[in-house]
Design an enzyme around this catalytic site. Structure first.
Site, PDB file in Angstrom:
ATOM      1  N   GLY A   1       0.796  -1.221   0.000  1.00 17.18           N
ATOM      2  CA  GLY A   1       0.000   0.000   0.000  1.00 17.18           C
ATOM      3  C   GLY A   1       0.826   1.268   0.000  1.00 17.18           C
ATOM      4  O   GLY A   1       2.021   1.249  -0.282  1.00 17.18           O
TER       5      GLY A   1
ATOM      6  N   HIS B   1       4.026   1.473  -8.121  1.00 19.38           N
ATOM      7  CA  HIS B   1       2.984   0.453  -7.938  1.00 19.38           C
ATOM      8  C   HIS B   1       1.975   0.508  -9.099  1.00 19.38           C
ATOM      9  O   HIS B   1       1.558  -0.523  -9.631  1.00 19.38           O
ATOM     10  CB  HIS B   1       2.191   0.699  -6.655  1.00 19.38           C
ATOM     11  CG  HIS B   1       2.967   0.596  -5.385  1.00 19.38           C
ATOM     12  ND1 HIS B   1       3.186   1.669  -4.561  1.00 19.38           N
ATOM     13  CD2 HIS B   1       3.565  -0.466  -4.780  1.00 19.38           C
ATOM     14  CE1 HIS B   1       3.870   1.286  -3.496  1.00 19.38           C
ATOM     15  NE2 HIS B   1       4.124  -0.005  -3.604  1.00 19.38           N
TER      16      HIS B   1
ATOM     17  N   GLN C   1       7.635  -9.745   7.557  1.00 16.19           N
ATOM     18  CA  GLN C   1       8.833  -9.358   6.820  1.00 16.19           C
ATOM     19  C   GLN C   1       9.555  -8.170   7.443  1.00 16.19           C
ATOM     20  O   GLN C   1      10.550  -7.702   6.907  1.00 16.19           O
ATOM     21  CB  GLN C   1       8.514  -9.102   5.342  1.00 16.19           C
ATOM     22  CG  GLN C   1       7.703  -7.854   5.052  1.00 16.19           C
ATOM     23  CD  GLN C   1       7.292  -7.794   3.594  1.00 16.19           C
ATOM     24  OE1 GLN C   1       6.474  -8.586   3.131  1.00 16.19           O
ATOM     25  NE2 GLN C   1       7.878  -6.873   2.849  1.00 16.19           N
TER      26      GLN C   1
END
Ligand code: AMP
Length: 283
Positions: free
Chosen positions: A31, A37, A61
């Site tokens: 996001g 993106h 992660q």
């Protein structure tokens, strides 16, 4: 565009599309979407019928001292941008949906996950491969799109997909940059105005390496030293690494030979912000 937070509901919709022989693509993200993106989403839409974009700030992660809690989030803005770029299905699961209590199964790609980023973020790729494997199993896309910006991630995911015989093609999309060359990243918002100006040194050092190699320099140490000098002149907090490695096995190359294709990845901290970038050069 429809938004889902539940795996079962998403799966049921995707099964309907599969029955209608629609091709399905996946673009996994954390996001705080930027044009980088969006270039993945646009490419996915140009090449497939249905584009699923996942937004999930994946806790596994992030290391214990990393920026999970403060990672930038703006779901409303992301939804608008994803929709405008061609996203058909937005998948925004909660942490509990992806990692129910007692979760204990992980996917690990050994060796290449422990070099470069893996040295500085020892648990990072275990989290990445686990969440990507889960997303690939949930969505079962024909193609999944990833950015060259995260070069090691691309190599690790491709290896996992090959070695675990997954049914998805991995498509790598070039790095999108700001007009001054800084690679777009959700983390760029952390940079102070001065750090933002200095951060352009990452891209400048990569272009310097390209020039040196094209002028005939073949010694990795010489190239890396020149890159270091350039970045050091812009007040970084630390240079975690600059390396010259093979594109498949990520093994260090002390010298470069004609015909080689090499990857130069780097990670540099400005203030508290850790930035990564890379270039691939065919000599
Ligand atoms: P992230 O939200 O940072 O996990 O990124 C989601 C996907 O977008 C990953 O495959 C990234 O490699 C990709 N990506 C991030 N930044 C860029 C960029 N500047 N250009 C192209 N792709 C990017």
């Amino acid at each position: 565009m429809t938004t889902y937070s539940q795996i079962l509901e998403l799966r049921s919709t995707l099964n309907d599309y599969r029955e209608k022989k629609k091709s399905i693509a996946l673009v996994p993200t954390m996001g705080y979407l930027h044009d980088g993106h969006l270039s993945l989403i646009k490419k996915a839409k140009a090449e497939n019928d249905i584009v699923v974009v996942s937004i999930f700030v994946n806790p596994t992660q992030f290391g214990p001292k990393e920026d999970f809690a403060r990672y930038p989030r703006n779901i409303e803005r992301d939804s608008e941008l994803a929709k405008l770029s061609g996203c058909d299905i937005l998948f925004i699961p909660s942490v509990e949906e992806m990692y129910p209590a007692g979760f204990s199964t992980y996917a690990v790609v050994e060796n290449i996950s422990t070099v470069l980023e893996g040295k500085f973020r020892p648990t990072h790729f275990k989290g990445v491969t686990t969440v990507v494997l889960k997303l690939l199993n949930i969505v079962q896309p024909q193609v999944a799109y990833f950015g060259q910006k995260d070069a090691q991630q691309c190599v690790v995911i491709r290896k996992m997909v090959t070695e675990l015989n997954l049914h998805t093609e991995i498509s790598i999309v070039p790095t999108l940059r700001e007009s001054d060359g800084l690679a777009m990243s959700s983390r760029n918002v952390y940079l102070s105005p001065d750090e933002r100006k200095n951060a352009v040194a990452l891209n400048q050092s990569l272009r310097l390496a390209e020039r040196l190699i094209h002028q005939g320099e073949r010694n990795s140490e010489t190239i890396i030293n020149e890159m270091m000098k350039l970045i050091q002149s812009k007040n970084p907090t630390t240079i975690d690494y600059i390396e010259i490695v093979g594109t498949e096995n990520l093994e260090k190359r002390t010298s470069i030979k004609s015909g080689d294709t090499i990857l130069i990845p780097l990670a540099v901290r400005f203030g508290t912000t850790r930035l990564i970038d890379n270039t691939i050069i065919t000599v």
